[in-house]
Each structure stands twice: as C-alpha cells, then as structure tokens.
Design a protein around this motif. Structure first.
Motif, PDB file in Angstrom:
ATOM      1  N   ALA A  76      -7.383   2.317   1.203  1.00 59.10           N
ATOM      2  CA  ALA A  76      -7.271   3.213   2.261  1.00 59.10           C
ATOM      3  C   ALA A  76      -5.643   3.845   2.176  1.00 59.10           C
ATOM      4  O   ALA A  76      -5.372   4.872   2.707  1.00 59.10           O
ATOM      5  N   LYS A  77      -4.892   3.023   1.778  1.00 61.31           N
ATOM      6  CA  LYS A  77      -3.330   3.384   1.726  1.00 61.31           C
ATOM      7  C   LYS A  77      -3.047   4.068   0.459  1.00 61.31           C
ATOM      8  O   LYS A  77      -2.105   4.491   0.330  1.00 61.31           O
ATOM      9  N   ILE A  78      -3.968   4.328  -0.305  1.00 55.71           N
ATOM     10  CA  ILE A  78      -3.764   4.918  -1.521  1.00 55.71           C
ATOM     11  C   ILE A  78      -4.416   6.137  -1.913  1.00 55.71           C
ATOM     12  O   ILE A  78      -4.089   7.166  -2.226  1.00 55.71           O
ATOM     13  N   LYS A 133     -13.350  10.165   4.436  1.00 59.22           N
ATOM     14  CA  LYS A 133     -11.885   9.804   4.393  1.00 59.22           C
ATOM     15  C   LYS A 133     -11.599   8.130   4.476  1.00 59.22           C
ATOM     16  O   LYS A 133     -12.780   7.427   4.840  1.00 59.22           O
ATOM     17  N   GLY A 134     -10.417   8.220   4.303  1.00 57.95           N
ATOM     18  CA  GLY A 134     -10.057   6.417   4.664  1.00 57.95           C
ATOM     19  C   GLY A 134     -10.628   5.578   3.923  1.00 57.95           C
ATOM     20  O   GLY A 134     -11.367   5.393   2.919  1.00 57.95           O
ATOM     21  N   LYS A 135     -10.941   4.302   4.852  1.00 54.75           N
ATOM     22  CA  LYS A 135     -11.299   3.114   4.220  1.00 54.75           C
ATOM     23  C   LYS A 135     -12.794   3.187   3.725  1.00 54.75           C
ATOM     24  O   LYS A 135     -13.196   2.610   2.606  1.00 54.75           O
ATOM     25  N   LYS A 136     -13.931   3.749   4.381  1.00 55.98           N
ATOM     26  CA  LYS A 136     -14.859   4.334   3.954  1.00 55.98           C
ATOM     27  C   LYS A 136     -15.154   4.802   2.438  1.00 55.98           C
ATOM     28  O   LYS A 136     -15.974   4.450   1.519  1.00 55.98           O
ATOM     29  N   GLY A 137     -14.509   5.882   2.193  1.00 57.15           N
ATOM     30  CA  GLY A 137     -14.170   6.272   1.093  1.00 57.15           C
ATOM     31  C   GLY A 137     -13.676   5.493  -0.230  1.00 57.15           C
ATOM     32  O   GLY A 137     -14.248   5.654  -1.005  1.00 57.15           O
ATOM     33  N   ALA A 138     -12.720   4.751   0.334  1.00 60.03           N
ATOM     34  CA  ALA A 138     -12.220   3.918  -0.552  1.00 60.03           C
ATOM     35  C   ALA A 138     -12.982   2.946  -1.217  1.00 60.03           C
ATOM     36  O   ALA A 138     -13.171   2.313  -2.275  1.00 60.03           O
ATOM     37  N   MET A 182       1.430   0.751  -9.949  1.00 62.72           N
ATOM     38  CA  MET A 182       2.261  -0.180  -9.233  1.00 62.72           C
ATOM     39  C   MET A 182       2.917   0.232  -7.924  1.00 62.72           C
ATOM     40  O   MET A 182       3.880   1.076  -8.190  1.00 62.72           O
ATOM     41  N   ILE A 183       2.530   0.097  -6.821  1.00 63.04           N
ATOM     42  CA  ILE A 183       3.101   0.728  -5.650  1.00 63.04           C
ATOM     43  C   ILE A 183       3.728  -0.316  -4.666  1.00 63.04           C
ATOM     44  O   ILE A 183       2.886  -1.052  -4.043  1.00 63.04           O
ATOM     45  N   PRO A 184       4.903  -0.479  -4.677  1.00 68.53           N
ATOM     46  CA  PRO A 184       5.761  -1.597  -3.975  1.00 68.53           C
ATOM     47  C   PRO A 184       5.299  -1.350  -2.524  1.00 68.53           C
ATOM     48  O   PRO A 184       5.519  -0.506  -1.822  1.00 68.53           O
ATOM     49  N   GLY A 185       4.858  -2.657  -2.112  1.00 69.52           N
ATOM     50  CA  GLY A 185       4.676  -2.886  -0.638  1.00 69.52           C
ATOM     51  C   GLY A 185       3.434  -2.468  -0.156  1.00 69.52           C
ATOM     52  O   GLY A 185       2.869  -2.546   0.687  1.00 69.52           O
ATOM     53  N   VAL A 186       2.538  -1.715  -1.292  1.00 69.38           N
ATOM     54  CA  VAL A 186       1.134  -1.379  -1.086  1.00 69.38           C
ATOM     55  C   VAL A 186       0.075  -2.242  -1.828  1.00 69.38           C
ATOM     56  O   VAL A 186      -0.784  -2.682  -1.224  1.00 69.38           O
ATOM     57  N   ASN A 187       0.395  -2.210  -3.290  1.00 65.94           N
ATOM     58  CA  ASN A 187      -0.784  -3.048  -4.073  1.00 65.94           C
ATOM     59  C   ASN A 187       0.073  -3.865  -5.115  1.00 65.94           C
ATOM     60  O   ASN A 187      -0.534  -4.467  -5.807  1.00 65.94           O
ATOM     61  N   ASP A 188       1.497  -3.982  -4.836  1.00 63.88           N
ATOM     62  CA  ASP A 188       2.133  -5.055  -5.736  1.00 63.88           C
ATOM     63  C   ASP A 188       1.473  -6.332  -5.825  1.00 63.88           C
ATOM     64  O   ASP A 188       1.625  -6.956  -6.768  1.00 63.88           O
TER      65      ASP A 188
END
Ligand code: SF4
Ligand code: SF4
Ligand code: SF4
Lengths: 500, 92
Positions: free
Chosen positions: A184-186, A198-203, A230-236
C-alpha cells in the motif's frame, strides 16, 4: 517441466550475511556455479545473466506497450516504465511492425545483439495485442533472437498460456513486496475487473496475481527473474523475505535495483522527498540476500534504452526513418550472425579456462588478510580495460579481496544520485562522474586526462592507466596486491566507508 | 452526455481499449472522445472506464467540465506539496 529450486536446502545460508562463502567466491563467475545444468545452459551466453557474456553480447528493448494497469509511486507515466528503464527516459513508441523491422535491422548490423525485450513504456501485458503480435512475428521471422518480457504481474496469469507459445526465453516480474501493508506504500492503485482499486486492497490483489503468475510460469518451464526496487524505509527490510519467497517458488535470479527519485520527475516519491539507497546500502542488501539467493549484480537497468555494446549507444543509427530505408536480408544476416556467435563463444570459452587457471594459481599463493576494496573499471566490452576515463558513460564496479575479484554493479556516469539533493545543480559533468565513483578507491581505464586525474586523487580515488588492454579481473587483482604491498589496506573498511 | 479528454493527457493508450462504446480515438496532440459515441458507460459499468484507468489527474472531465480524478486523488501527492515542489524547481 518443473525447474529445480536453487540452493535447495541452504540451512546455513541464513547465517551468511555479507562477505563471501567459500564456494561462491574467487575469480570464477560465481553466479554460474550454483546453477543446475539445464539453467546454466540457458544462461551461459546470456547478456542479462552471465557476467562474462555481458561483455560480449548485447540486448535491446522495443517500446511497443504504452498502457499500464497499475500505478507505482516511483513512476510518473510520462516516461518509460521505471521498473525496467532508467528514470526520465522517453522511448519512441513503435507499432509491432516497426518494432519487428527495427529489431531485425539492429540484429543484422550488430550481430552481438541476441536478446530482444519488451519492457514498456507501460506494462507489456497490459497491451497484449501489441506485445504478442511483436513476439509472434519475431519468433517466426528471426528465430535466432531470444525474447524476453518484463511485467508488473497484474495481468500475468492470463498471459502465461500465450507466452509459452513463443520463443520466450525468460520473464521478469517486478515484485517489491509480498505484504499488502508494504504494498500500500508503493502502489496507490490498480485497475482490476473494470474498477480502480486503491490502497491495501489493490496491493493485495497485485501481490496475489504476481505470485500466481510466478508459479504458473515455473510450472510451464519458463525461466523467471524477479526484480525489486529498493526503497529505504519502505521495503528495504522486507526484501530478504521477498527473496526467500520467490526462491522457494523457483525464480532463478533476484535482482535488487536502487530507487531513483527526483522531484523533477513529479513522482510521489520524488515530490515527497523519499530518498534512494546509497551505493553502500544497496550493496549491503544485495550481500545479505545473496546468502539467500543468487543475486544478479550486472543488471543493466540503466541500459534498457541503449542499443549496442557496453559503454556505447548506437540508437541514433536505428531511428524510424533510417530503418524505413534499410533493406534487410535476414536469412543472410542470420548465417553471418551464427558464424560470429561461434567465434565469440570460442573466445569466451578460452577466456573462461584462463580465468579458472588464474583462480587456481591465486589459491596457491599465500592468502592476504587485507580488507576488501572497490574499484571502478572503464570498458567497452571484451572483458578488458579499454576505455578512456573521459569517454566512459558507465563504470563497472568490482570488489577485490583476499578471496578474489567479484563484479558488484554498473554505475552510470551521469545518473547515479547517492540519495542527497545536491545532484545536478551547477556541477560539472566531471564532478558528477567523480561523485558517481564514491566508495571506490581506484579507477582503472586506458587513459586519464590531467584534470580528472587531480580531481580523482583529491576525492581519494586512485586513477590508474597502467593496465590498458589487460583482462579486468587480473588487472584489478594486480592493483589490489600493489595496494596491499604499499600498506594501504591496513585500515578497516568501516572507516573508509564512513568517509566515502 | 459525454466525458472529455483534455491537453494534460499523456497519450498512454490505456483508456482506448477499455471503452465499451469505442468512443475514444488516437489523435494529435492527444487522445479524444467522440461525444456522439460516449455513453458515459451507462448500462455497461457503474464507473467511467476511461477515468478508472487513466493515470493522469485532471486529464478526463465529466459532462460538467469537472476533473473526474481531481489533483491528489491518484498519486496521493497533496496538491500543496506538488505546488511547493514545482515552485522549488522553477526557482532554479
Ligand atoms: S508498472 Fe511500470 S509503467 Fe506501470 S506504473 Fe509501475 S513503473 Fe510505471
Ligand atoms: S465514459 Fe465510458 S463510454 Fe465514455 S469515453 Fe469513457 S469509457 Fe467510453
Ligand atoms: S488514459 Fe488518460 S492519459 Fe492515457 S491516453 Fe487516455 S486520457 Fe490520455
């Protein structure tokens, strides 16, 4: 055919954070060693997979697929799909007919071109008609070209059947997460069953489709590579888990690419000030995952738009109006290509033998106990140091250590931004290039001019033009030994890294 | 009643195949909707299909001339943040 799972029971692998394992290091091509024969055969001359082959062969992309069915926070949709291309690149959109023509024109003129990919400018599988028309025709008309495709995975399960009918050599899925909360953050939204979700449901749906598609491809015996941004703080922190999951399902390579986010691209991450990883952070993650899985380090993310060999771009020779006028006799070209491919193969085989011997020798010598060092190399292919510092558009980064020499990554001279905001502003090209090499302690090239020499030295990077035309690994090892003999390697790597 | 595509369209082709009425066509400088053909998806889907896949905020207007996807609704970038970033860039 069921593809065997790599590193099937690496009970000890999880402990192997960073550094080298005895089996996969040294000056041999460590990627190939752990591959089963069936896969090794498929990849050994592959410019995308085999580290040495990528000095000899080339691939190209054609932009036939404009539409996309999801949104990624690192993409602004005005440029090419950021999953596979360099951010900020706009490719000329081609019809399937134009793409087939262009591919055959390039293949006839650059015989080293062996792989054709469709990667954008949107998601190839969100444009099934254009994508499959291109594949269908190339499979028939240019059977000596391997085809590949990359996708965000949303439409993958529905495309597997069709993909298996063509000359498809591998599929790349960009998988940034296996957890919808991270997703959901990506991904702000997807278009799914006639609705924007949208959001978590879509992810969650996207993740399910990616995993299902991955499983279906493996079941069909198609090679699958996984890319992650690699997105620091999101999925690293999460990517080690991703590596584990995709490996257990049979993906044969996992390639971690750095997020590149700039405000002027107008992307969510760019505007919100999300930074990309530094070269060190990227390497640490790649190292920590390599115990888990075969990592591809020679990713040419930054070259997706280039036509030609390493360090060159001949795209200008193959613009639409130029290929319009070219008469290509592909049958004749194919014969010529086969002869050249054989010669390259012979050269590669002998180089591989030489390299194995050198590695053997190296093992006999007394082992150094010095710290590892990163070095940059300027090359235009053939596996030797043969490029002028000032001409290099990208550098190959190698790590030398007592265990040998290993390839780490490509760094594009004009592109790499180490996550701060000082990029671009009034800096000279030279300054940017020198900054690109942060973390390296030497740069090996055929020649260096006076001005760059001084700047490199001032930045703590030793310029070296003494190994022109020598094989890269040997030269890097020689320089490493000189550094060791001169007592330059006694400080700890931590201290050097911190100051880099 | 019809929707309209305006100049912020980036010609990504996404809307064209999803239109149930074949009302969208490629044109220069950007895609257009044939107002005679557009049904606003009535009878086919509850949402405008074109505006449900279009990635560009503001590119498609409803029959009242309002953006179906207003600023911030797709990217999640707060409009004031975007304005700030753009002003920052322009000042260089
Ligand atoms: S899949 Fe590619 S084109 Fe689609 S939003 Fe993501 S980066 Fe952009
Ligand atoms: S609103 Fe529906 S019918 Fe009208 S152009 Fe968009 S997709 Fe087509
Ligand atoms: S989906 Fe939006 S941006 Fe893409 S072509 Fe249609 S109107 Fe233009």
């Amino acid at each position: 055919m069921q593809l065997p799972v790599l590193n099937d029971a690496p009970a000890h692998a999880a402990e192997k954070k960073g550094g080298c394992s005895a089996s996969s290091c040294g000056t041999t091509d460590n990627q190939m060693d752990s591959l089963p024969d069936s896969i090794r055969e498929k990849v050994q001359n592959h410019p995308c997979y085999s580290e040495d082959a990528h000095h000899y062969f080339a691939r190209m992309h054609v932009a036939v697929a404009p539409a996309c069915n999801i949104q990624c926070h690192y993409c602004n949709r005005k440029y090419d799909c950021a999953n596979e291309s360099r951010p900020g690149v706009v490719s000329e959109l081609l019809t399937p007919d134009q793409a087939v023509k262009k591919t055959m024109a390039v293949a006839a003129n650059i015989p080293q071109m062996t792989v054709l990919g469709i990667a954008g400018p949107g998601d190839p599988l969100a444009n099934p008609e254009r994508t499959f028309e291109t594949f269908r025709r190339l499979s028939e008309e240019a059977p000596d070209i391997k085809l590949c495709v990359s996708t965000n995975g949303l439409a993958l399960p529905d495309a597997v059947e069709e993909l298996s009918k063509h000359n498809i050599d591998h599929v790349t899925i960009t998988i940034n997460c296996v957890d919808p909360d991270v997703g959901a953050k990506i991904y702000p939204w997807i278009f799914w069953k006639n609705k924007r979700i949208k959001g978590k449901k879509g992810a969650k749906i996207l993740i399910e489709q990616q995993q299902k598609g991955l499983e279906m491809l493996i079941a069909k015996g198609i090679l699958v590579k996984v890319n992650s941004v690699m997105i620091p703080g999101v999925n690293d922190q999460h990517l080690a888990e991703v590596s584990k999951v995709v490996k257990s399902k049979g993906a044969f390579l996992h390639n971690v690419m750095p997020l590149i986010a700039e405000a002027e691209h107008g992307t969510f991450y760019g505007v919100m000030g999300q930074r990309g990883p530094t070269p060190d952070e990227l390497q640490d993650l790649q190292d920590s995952c390599s115990g888990d899985m075969n990592m591809m380090r020679h990713c040419r993310q930054c070259r997706a738009d280039a036509v030609g060999m390493l360090g060159e771009d001949r795209g200008d020779e193959f613009t639409l109006d130029k290929i319009e006028d070219m008469e290509i006799d592909y049958q004749a070209a194919m014969e010529k290509r086969a002869v050249i491919h054989q010669a390259i193969q012979a050269e590669m085989d002998s180089k591989r033998l030489e390299k194995a011997e050198k590695a053997q020798q190296h093992k006999q010598e007394p082992k150094l106990s010095t710290r590892p060092v990163l070095m940059a190399v300027a090359t235009s292919g053939q596996g030797v140091i043969n490029m002028h510092f000032g001409h290099a558009k990208e550098f190959l980064i190698y790590e030398a250590s007592p265990d040998g020499v290993r390839f780490i990554s490509h760094r594009k001279a004009d592109q790499y931004c180490a996550g701060d905001t000082s990029c671009g502003d009034g800096e000279s090209v030279l300054q940017v290039t020198v900054r690109t090499l942060a973390g390296c302690e030497a740069v090996l090239c055929s020649k260096v001019g006076y001005e760059p020499w001084e700047m490199l030295e001032a930045a703590g990077i030793m310029p070296n033009g003494e190994h022109a035309m020598e094989p890269i690994e040997e030269a890097v090892m020689a320089v490493y030994k000189e550094m060791a003999a001169a007592g330059k390697l006694d400080s700890t790597p931590e201290a050097v890294r911190a100051s880099a | 009643m019809a929707v309209k595509i305006i100049e912020s369209c980036v010609n990504c082709f996404a809307c064209e195949p999803v239109c149930p009425s074949k009302a969208i066509y490629e044109a220069k400088p950007h895609f257009l909707v044939d107002p005679k053909k557009c049904t606003e998806c009535e009878g086919d889907f509850p949402d405008f299909q074109c505006a449900s896949i279009c990635p560009i905020e503001g590119a498609i207007l409803n029959s009242l001339g309002e953006a179906i996807n207003p600023p911030g609704s797709l990217t999640g970038i707060p409009p004031e943040k975007m304005a700030e970033a753009m002003a920052e860039l322009q000042s260089h």
